[in-house]
Design a protein around this motif. Structure first.
Motif, PDB file in Angstrom:
ATOM      1  N   GLN A 262      13.510 -14.405  20.566  1.00  0.00           N
ATOM      2  CA  GLN A 262      12.403 -14.140  21.486  1.00  0.00           C
ATOM      3  C   GLN A 262      12.093 -15.367  22.336  1.00  0.00           C
ATOM      4  O   GLN A 262      11.667 -15.232  23.482  1.00  0.00           O
ATOM      5  N   ARG A 263      12.318 -16.565  21.796  1.00  0.00           N
ATOM      6  CA  ARG A 263      12.124 -17.770  22.608  1.00  0.00           C
ATOM      7  C   ARG A 263      13.085 -17.782  23.792  1.00  0.00           C
ATOM      8  O   ARG A 263      12.692 -18.082  24.917  1.00  0.00           O
ATOM      9  N   GLY A 277       8.551 -25.593  22.079  1.00  0.00           N
ATOM     10  CA  GLY A 277       9.364 -24.787  22.976  1.00  0.00           C
ATOM     11  C   GLY A 277       9.206 -23.293  22.806  1.00  0.00           C
ATOM     12  O   GLY A 277       9.785 -22.524  23.578  1.00  0.00           O
ATOM     13  N   TYR A 278       8.461 -22.830  21.800  1.00  0.00           N
ATOM     14  CA  TYR A 278       8.254 -21.398  21.608  1.00  0.00           C
ATOM     15  C   TYR A 278       7.169 -20.906  22.566  1.00  0.00           C
ATOM     16  O   TYR A 278       6.058 -21.450  22.593  1.00  0.00           O
ATOM     17  N   PRO A 279       7.438 -19.853  23.347  1.00  0.00           N
ATOM     18  CA  PRO A 279       6.387 -19.277  24.187  1.00  0.00           C
ATOM     19  C   PRO A 279       5.434 -18.437  23.340  1.00  0.00           C
ATOM     20  O   PRO A 279       5.753 -18.070  22.204  1.00  0.00           O
ATOM     21  N   PRO A 280       4.264 -18.101  23.865  1.00  0.00           N
ATOM     22  CA  PRO A 280       3.300 -17.305  23.083  1.00  0.00           C
ATOM     23  C   PRO A 280       3.854 -15.973  22.598  1.00  0.00           C
ATOM     24  O   PRO A 280       3.466 -15.492  21.525  1.00  0.00           O
ATOM     25  N   VAL A 285       5.454 -11.401  18.731  1.00  0.00           N
ATOM     26  CA  VAL A 285       6.534 -10.552  18.204  1.00  0.00           C
ATOM     27  C   VAL A 285       6.563 -10.614  16.683  1.00  0.00           C
ATOM     28  O   VAL A 285       6.742  -9.590  16.008  1.00  0.00           O
ATOM     29  N   LEU A 286       6.398 -11.812  16.112  1.00  0.00           N
ATOM     30  CA  LEU A 286       6.397 -11.940  14.651  1.00  0.00           C
ATOM     31  C   LEU A 286       5.275 -11.118  14.034  1.00  0.00           C
ATOM     32  O   LEU A 286       5.469 -10.427  13.027  1.00  0.00           O
TER      33      LEU A 286
END
Length: 439
Positions: A262-263, A277-280, A285-286
Motif C-alpha cells: 500500500q505504501r 515513508g508510509y502514507p496515511p 488499509v491495515l
C-alpha cells in the motif's frame, strides 16, 4: 425491478457505445489514463501491440485523469495506447472446491490442477457490524503447548506474530495449520520469496495441512496491487466460509508486506509520505483488513498475522499500529532461536487479550504461576550469570533453577510434534505442582 425491466436495462447497457480512453502518462509504478468515466476500484484494460492486454485498477482520480496501478507486467506500455473500462472488476472464488488449492493474488489457480469450478463474489471490504459480533468465549487449539496454555487463542480472535526476519514465523504458522482444530485454514503468503513457496507447501504445510487449506500466494516480484489484493482475496475467502457457519483460521504472512504494498501504491498515486515513508492510507488499509476478521452471527474467522519488525524494533510504525488493533501478540525472540529454543516464543512478552475469557480460573492460575517463575528468573538473570545469586533469596528463582529442564521441555516443541490442548494443560498442571503450585 421486474425481470423484463432488468433484461431491458441489460440490453440497453450492452448496446450503448463503448467509450475509449488513452494512456496519457506512464510514470514509475503507475500509469495515467484520460477519457474514461471510471471510479476508484474500477478496472481498465490497455491494448498492447506486443502481447495480450494489460489490466489495471483505478486507485485515484482527478479532473479527467485516472491514476491506475497495473495488475501485470508494464513492459510495452506507452503513451497513446487505447484503454477501455472493464465491467465487473475483481471477483473472488468461494466454496468447498477451493480446499487443497493454491491461488494467485487475484484468485486464479496456479497449482496445475486445472480450472476452478466455484462460484465467485465481489470482495465485501467491510467488517461485520459491532453489534453482530458474538462474544469470544471458546478457545481455539493450535497444537502448540506454549500457545495453548500461556497465550491462549479464542475463536474469532486476531493475533499478531511479531519477529524479525529468519526467526521462525512461517514455521510456527505451519505448526498451527497442521495442529489447529479449525474447520478450514486460509493461508495468505504475501511478498514471499518464490523459492520458499513450494518449500512451505511441501515441507512445512504438507499434504495433511494442505487438504483442509486454501493457499493464496503473491510473491515479492508481483506488482504492488497484486500483493495487496492477495490479502483481500484471502480475507474474502475466509469470510465466505464464515458465512456458512464455519470456524475459519486465517493466517497471513506477512502484514508488514501488505503495508509496504500500500505504501508503493499510495506514493505512486501522489500521497505524501508520513511516518518512515508510509502514507496515511497504509494504516487505514491495515485497520480495514484486520477488522474484517473475527466473529459474526454465524461463524468466526480467527486471524493470525505475522508482523516483520524492522531491525527487530517492535515499536516501528507497522508493528505499533498492528498491536493497537489486534487482540493479542506473540513475540518471537531471536536470542531464543539462536539457542535452539523452538518455537522461540517469548512468553513473558506475549499476551492474549481474551485468554481469561476462554479459560476457566484454575487454568488461568496455572498459566500465571509459570509466568511468575519465568519472570522471577529473568529479573535475577544478571546475578545468576555472575554467580552473585544466593539460593534462598527468592523461592520463585530457586524453583526456576531447580526445574529448568522440565520448564524448557514444556516450552519447546519439535516442528512435527502436535500436543492436544487437554494434554498441554495436564502437563502444565503437573509442572506447576512441581514448582510449588499457584502462588
Amino acid at each position: 425491478m421486474s425481470a423484463l425491466a432488468h433484461l431491458v436495462e441489460s440490453a440497453a447497457t450492452a448496446a450503448a457505445p463503448e467509450r475509449i480512453g488513452e494512456v496519457s502518462a506512464v510514470r514509475g509504478l503507475a500509469l495515467e489514463v484520460a477519457g474514461l468515466p471510471c471510479a476508484v476500484g474500477d478496472h481498465v484494460e490497455i491494448a498492447c501491440a506486443t502481447g495480450s492486454p494489460t489490466r489495471a485498477e483505478v486507485v485515484a482520480s482527478s479532473r479527467g485523469v485516472l491514476t491506475c496501478m497495473p495488475l501485470g507486467p508494464v513492459a510495452g506500455l506507452r503513451v497513446g495506447q487505447a484503454a477501455r473500462a472493464v465491467r465487473g472488476g475483481l471477483r473472488v472464488p468461494t466454496g468447498p472446491a477451493l480446499l487443497g488449492r493454491v491461488l494467485d493474488g487475484l484468485g486464479r489457480p496456479i497449482d496445475g490442477r486445472g480450472p476452478l469450478h466455484a462460484p465467485t463474489v465481489r470482495p465485501a471490504d467491510r467488517a461485520p457490524s459491532p453489534m453482530d459480533r458474538t462474544r469470544i468465549d471458546m478457545p481455539l487449539a493450535t497444537g502448540v503447548r506454549a500457545l495453548d496454555t500461556l497465550v491462549t487463542l479464542g475463536r474469532g480472535q486476531r493475533l499478531g506474530l511479531f519477529a524479525g526476519s529468519g526467526v521462525g514465523k512461517s514455521s510456527l504458522l505451519s505448526m498451527v495449520a497442521r495442529g489447529s482444530d479449525a474447520e478450514v485454514c486460509v493461508i495468505a503468503l504475501v511478498g514471499e520469496r518464490g523459492r520458499e513457496v513450494r518449500e512451505f507447501l511441501e515441507d512445512d504445510l504438507g499434504p495433511e495441512g494442505l487438504a483442509r487449506s486454501v493457499v493464496v500466494v503473491a510473491t515479492s516480484d508481483e506488482p504492488a496491487l497484486v500483493r495487496l489484493r492477495a490479502a483481500d482475496t484471502a480475507t474474502s475467502i475466509a469470510e465466505s466460509f464464515r458465512a456458512t457457519g464455519a470456524h475459519v483460521l486465517l493466517m497471513m504472512d506477512s502484514l508488514t508486506r501488505v503495508a509496504m504494498a500500500q505504501r508503493e501504491i499510495g506514493l505512486s498515486a501522489g500521497e505524501s509520505p508520513a511516518t518512515r515513508g508510509y502514507p496515511p492510507s497504509a494504516f487505514a488499509v491495515l485497520a480495514r483488513l484486520l477488522e474484517r476478521a473475527g466473529t459474526d452471527r454465524t461463524g468466526s474467522v480467527t486471524g493470525i498475522y505475522t508482523v516483520l519488525v524492522d531491525g527487530d524494533d517492535h515499536n516501528e510504525p507497522v508493528a505499533d499500529t498492528a498491536r493497537s488493533i489486534l487482540d493479542g501478540h506473540v513475540v518471537l525472540d531471536r536470542k531464543l532461536a539462536v539457542m535452539g529454543h523452538y518455537p522461540p516464543i517469548d512468553v513473558l512478552g506475549s499476551i492474549s487479550r481474551v485468554a481469561t475469557k476462554v479459560n476457566p480460573p484454575e487454568r488461568s492460575a496455572a498459566a500465571t504461576a509459570l509466568r511468575r517463575v519465568l519472570a522471577a528468573r529473568r529479573a535475577a538473570q544478571d546475578l545468576i550469570d555472575v554467580g552473585a545469586y544466593t539460593r534462598g533469596a527468592n523461592p520463585l528463582v530457586d524453583a526456576a533453577l531447580d526445574h529448568a529442564a522440565p520448564i524448557e521441555a514444556f516450552l519447546t516443541q519439535h516442528l512435527d510434534e502436535r500436543t492436544a490442548a487437554v494434554e498441554a494443560w495436564d502437563l502444565l498442571a503437573r509442572l506447576t505442582t512441581t514448582l510449588g503450585g499457584p502462588r
